[in-house]
Design a protein around this motif. Sequence first.
Motif, PDB file in Angstrom:
ATOM      1  N   ASP A 292      36.310  39.930  29.051  1.00 14.66           N
ATOM      2  CA  ASP A 292      37.707  39.088  29.526  1.00 14.66           C
ATOM      3  C   ASP A 292      37.800  39.311  30.717  1.00 14.66           C
ATOM      4  OD1 ASP A 292      39.764  37.755  29.401  1.00 14.66           O
ATOM      5  OD2 ASP A 292      40.823  38.938  27.786  1.00 14.66           O
ATOM      6  N   PRO A 293      37.724  38.360  31.581  1.00 10.75           N
ATOM      7  CA  PRO A 293      37.992  38.702  32.997  1.00 10.75           C
ATOM      8  C   PRO A 293      39.453  39.478  33.457  1.00 10.75           C
ATOM      9  CG  PRO A 293      37.090  36.367  32.850  1.00 10.75           C
ATOM     10  CD  PRO A 293      37.385  36.895  31.435  1.00 10.75           C
ATOM     11  N   GLU A 294      40.602  38.970  32.418  1.00 14.88           N
ATOM     12  CA  GLU A 294      41.611  39.468  32.436  1.00 14.88           C
ATOM     13  C   GLU A 294      41.674  40.961  32.584  1.00 14.88           C
ATOM     14  OE1 GLU A 294      45.102  37.681  30.995  1.00 14.88           O
ATOM     15  OE2 GLU A 294      44.180  35.693  30.925  1.00 14.88           O
ATOM     16  N   ASP A 295      40.833  41.620  31.960  1.00 19.19           N
ATOM     17  CA  ASP A 295      40.732  43.115  31.932  1.00 19.19           C
ATOM     18  C   ASP A 295      40.619  43.703  33.265  1.00 19.19           C
ATOM     19  OD1 ASP A 295      40.878  43.047  29.306  1.00 19.19           O
ATOM     20  OD2 ASP A 295      38.842  43.210  28.910  1.00 19.19           O
ATOM     21  N   LEU A 296      39.952  43.075  34.289  1.00 23.96           N
ATOM     22  CA  LEU A 296      39.831  43.436  35.643  1.00 23.96           C
ATOM     23  C   LEU A 296      41.137  43.352  36.330  1.00 23.96           C
ATOM     24  CD1 LEU A 296      36.679  41.581  36.474  1.00 23.96           C
ATOM     25  CD2 LEU A 296      36.706  43.837  35.714  1.00 23.96           C
ATOM     26  N   ALA A 297      42.115  42.466  35.779  1.00 29.72           N
ATOM     27  CA  ALA A 297      43.411  42.291  36.431  1.00 29.72           C
ATOM     28  C   ALA A 297      44.304  43.479  36.157  1.00 29.72           C
ATOM     29  CB  ALA A 297      44.125  41.104  36.303  1.00 29.72           C
ATOM     30  N   ARG A 298      44.411  43.829  34.849  1.00 29.48           N
ATOM     31  CA  ARG A 298      45.368  44.685  34.215  1.00 29.48           C
ATOM     32  C   ARG A 298      44.791  45.163  32.895  1.00 29.48           C
ATOM     33  NH1 ARG A 298      46.931  39.497  32.469  1.00 29.48           N
ATOM     34  NH2 ARG A 298      47.115  39.287  30.462  1.00 29.48           N
ATOM     35  N   PRO A 299      44.944  46.415  32.467  1.00 31.15           N
ATOM     36  CA  PRO A 299      44.439  46.884  31.208  1.00 31.15           C
ATOM     37  C   PRO A 299      45.232  46.511  29.932  1.00 31.15           C
ATOM     38  CG  PRO A 299      46.043  48.383  32.228  1.00 31.15           C
ATOM     39  CD  PRO A 299      45.814  47.479  33.169  1.00 31.15           C
ATOM     40  N   ARG A 300      44.482  46.684  28.971  1.00 35.41           N
ATOM     41  CA  ARG A 300      44.988  45.955  27.723  1.00 35.41           C
ATOM     42  C   ARG A 300      46.235  47.052  27.142  1.00 35.41           C
ATOM     43  NH1 ARG A 300      40.141  42.771  24.423  1.00 35.41           N
ATOM     44  NH2 ARG A 300      39.162  41.988  26.077  1.00 35.41           N
ATOM     45  N   THR A 301      46.950  46.397  26.346  1.00 39.79           N
ATOM     46  CA  THR A 301      47.756  47.485  25.506  1.00 39.79           C
ATOM     47  C   THR A 301      47.093  48.314  24.571  1.00 39.79           C
ATOM     48  OG1 THR A 301      48.251  45.662  24.005  1.00 39.79           O
ATOM     49  CG2 THR A 301      49.958  45.813  25.978  1.00 39.79           C
ATOM     50  N   GLU A 302      47.485  49.479  24.309  1.00 36.41           N
ATOM     51  CA  GLU A 302      46.786  50.520  23.223  1.00 36.41           C
ATOM     52  C   GLU A 302      47.173  49.630  21.810  1.00 36.41           C
ATOM     53  OE1 GLU A 302      48.397  54.412  23.819  1.00 36.41           O
ATOM     54  OE2 GLU A 302      47.546  54.585  25.935  1.00 36.41           O
ATOM     55  N   SER A 303      46.077  49.980  21.205  1.00 35.44           N
ATOM     56  CA  SER A 303      45.980  49.511  19.732  1.00 35.44           C
ATOM     57  C   SER A 303      47.088  50.680  18.914  1.00 35.44           C
ATOM     58  CB  SER A 303      44.551  49.376  19.118  1.00 35.44           C
ATOM     59  OG  SER A 303      44.264  50.520  19.470  1.00 35.44           O
ATOM     60  N   PRO A 304      47.701  50.029  17.654  1.00 38.61           N
ATOM     61  CA  PRO A 304      48.458  51.150  17.044  1.00 38.61           C
ATOM     62  C   PRO A 304      47.687  52.305  16.538  1.00 38.61           C
ATOM     63  CG  PRO A 304      48.340  49.231  15.915  1.00 38.61           C
ATOM     64  CD  PRO A 304      47.544  49.041  17.498  1.00 38.61           C
ATOM     65  N   ASN A 305      48.236  53.483  16.221  1.00 36.86           N
ATOM     66  CA  ASN A 305      47.492  54.602  15.643  1.00 36.86           C
ATOM     67  C   ASN A 305      46.897  54.302  14.357  1.00 36.86           C
ATOM     68  OD1 ASN A 305      47.678  56.395  17.998  1.00 36.86           O
ATOM     69  ND2 ASN A 305      49.635  56.760  17.521  1.00 36.86           N
ATOM     70  N   TYR A 306      45.872  54.944  13.921  1.00 37.95           N
ATOM     71  CA  TYR A 306      45.728  54.712  12.602  1.00 37.95           C
ATOM     72  C   TYR A 306      46.640  55.591  11.646  1.00 37.95           C
ATOM     73  CZ  TYR A 306      42.605  54.840   8.389  1.00 37.95           C
ATOM     74  OH  TYR A 306      41.738  54.703   7.155  1.00 37.95           O
ATOM     75  N   ALA A 307      47.506  54.854  10.859  1.00 39.44           N
ATOM     76  CA  ALA A 307      48.433  55.684  10.202  1.00 39.44           C
ATOM     77  C   ALA A 307      47.782  56.395   9.053  1.00 39.44           C
ATOM     78  CB  ALA A 307      49.319  54.460   9.537  1.00 39.44           C
ATOM     79  N   ALA A 308      46.820  56.180   8.441  1.00 35.63           N
ATOM     80  CA  ALA A 308      46.200  56.932   7.373  1.00 35.63           C
ATOM     81  C   ALA A 308      45.732  58.402   7.827  1.00 35.63           C
ATOM     82  CB  ALA A 308      45.137  56.196   6.543  1.00 35.63           C
ATOM     83  N   ARG A 309      45.125  58.183   8.849  1.00 35.68           N
ATOM     84  CA  ARG A 309      44.528  59.332   9.491  1.00 35.68           C
ATOM     85  C   ARG A 309      45.471  60.363  10.047  1.00 35.68           C
ATOM     86  NH1 ARG A 309      41.244  63.633   9.192  1.00 35.68           N
ATOM     87  NH2 ARG A 309      41.029  64.560  11.017  1.00 35.68           N
ATOM     88  N   ARG A 310      46.649  59.969  10.602  1.00 34.56           N
ATOM     89  CA  ARG A 310      47.827  60.534  11.193  1.00 34.56           C
ATOM     90  C   ARG A 310      48.374  61.214   9.942  1.00 34.56           C
ATOM     91  NH1 ARG A 310      51.925  57.234  14.484  1.00 34.56           N
ATOM     92  NH2 ARG A 310      52.079  56.030  12.391  1.00 34.56           N
ATOM     93  N   SER A 311      48.576  60.629   8.932  1.00 30.46           N
ATOM     94  CA  SER A 311      49.354  61.228   7.826  1.00 30.46           C
ATOM     95  C   SER A 311      48.712  62.456   7.360  1.00 30.46           C
ATOM     96  CB  SER A 311      49.930  60.367   6.919  1.00 30.46           C
ATOM     97  OG  SER A 311      50.305  60.640   5.555  1.00 30.46           O
ATOM     98  N   THR A 312      47.373  62.245   7.311  1.00 31.45           N
ATOM     99  CA  THR A 312      46.388  63.377   6.803  1.00 31.45           C
ATOM    100  C   THR A 312      46.567  64.599   7.734  1.00 31.45           C
ATOM    101  OG1 THR A 312      44.953  61.629   5.737  1.00 31.45           O
ATOM    102  CG2 THR A 312      44.026  63.847   6.178  1.00 31.45           C
ATOM    103  N   VAL A 313      46.435  64.228   9.094  1.00 32.52           N
ATOM    104  CA  VAL A 313      46.540  65.295   9.801  1.00 32.52           C
ATOM    105  C   VAL A 313      47.713  66.213   9.701  1.00 32.52           C
ATOM    106  CG1 VAL A 313      46.471  65.947  12.586  1.00 32.52           C
ATOM    107  CG2 VAL A 313      44.676  64.046  11.455  1.00 32.52           C
ATOM    108  N   ILE A 314      48.996  65.434   9.630  1.00 32.38           N
ATOM    109  CA  ILE A 314      50.315  65.988   9.802  1.00 32.38           C
ATOM    110  C   ILE A 314      50.273  66.856   8.093  1.00 32.38           C
ATOM    111  CG2 ILE A 314      52.576  65.387   9.415  1.00 32.38           C
ATOM    112  CD1 ILE A 314      52.313  63.054  11.338  1.00 32.38           C
TER     113      ILE A 314
END
Length: 239
Positions: A191-213
């Motif tokens: 995607d050429p727009e990636d050279l103009a600006r970074p993409r937004t971060e994807s959401p965290n994996y809720a299941a893994r985050r719950s396991t770690v907590i």
Amino acid sequence: MTSHRPPLFRVGLVLLATGAGLALGGCNASRIVKDSYPQTVSQRHPIVLAEGPERLDLPVGAGAKGLTDRQREDIRAFAAGWRKNGRGPVGLMIPSGHAGDYAAPAVRTTLAAAGVPSSAIVAQRYSTGGDNVPIVKLGYVRLKASVPHKCGLWPDDLAYGGGDWYGQTENRDYYNFGCATQQNLAAQVADPEDLARPRTESPNYAARRSTVIDKYRRGEDTTTQYSQEDAVISEVGGK
């Protein structure tokens, strides 16, 4: 040993040395400012974004109902690219004659099945001018990344005694250095727009985050345990 030189003489030496330093510094600064040679790869061969055409030419008349199975696959891939990167309508150039009359409905049907609505298609007929094989032409405008000039520019002689005197004395890059790398990067980016600006971060994996907590609250190790089988080098690749 006591110097008998008058203080005025010492002041004169200091002023002379200071003036010489300023003169040398001024010459150096003047050369750096006036030297228009681009020092970095991105300055010599920048990657620019511009709108460019995406085309698909379909020789028609050889298959059933004007299209072959291969051509239908190509149209579906073309439609997928338009849905992802298209800017504006899809242009459809239909050759005059019986081949175009057979192919045009099939092209429209395939585009519609691939997610291109009829309202996004701008059709126009054209004269083949006596071509042996009539061609249906599809196209749309998309954003593309490229280097604004061709590689292989050699404005200075790399040999000793050439025009690039600063390059010999300062060991700076020759002009064409890095051009092919920039061209390949521009061609490979999804995607050429990636050279103009970074993409937004994807959401965290809720299941893994719950396991770690939960493990952290129980005082357990929160790292992931990976199973690994022991292997003997002599057994790799079979016996």
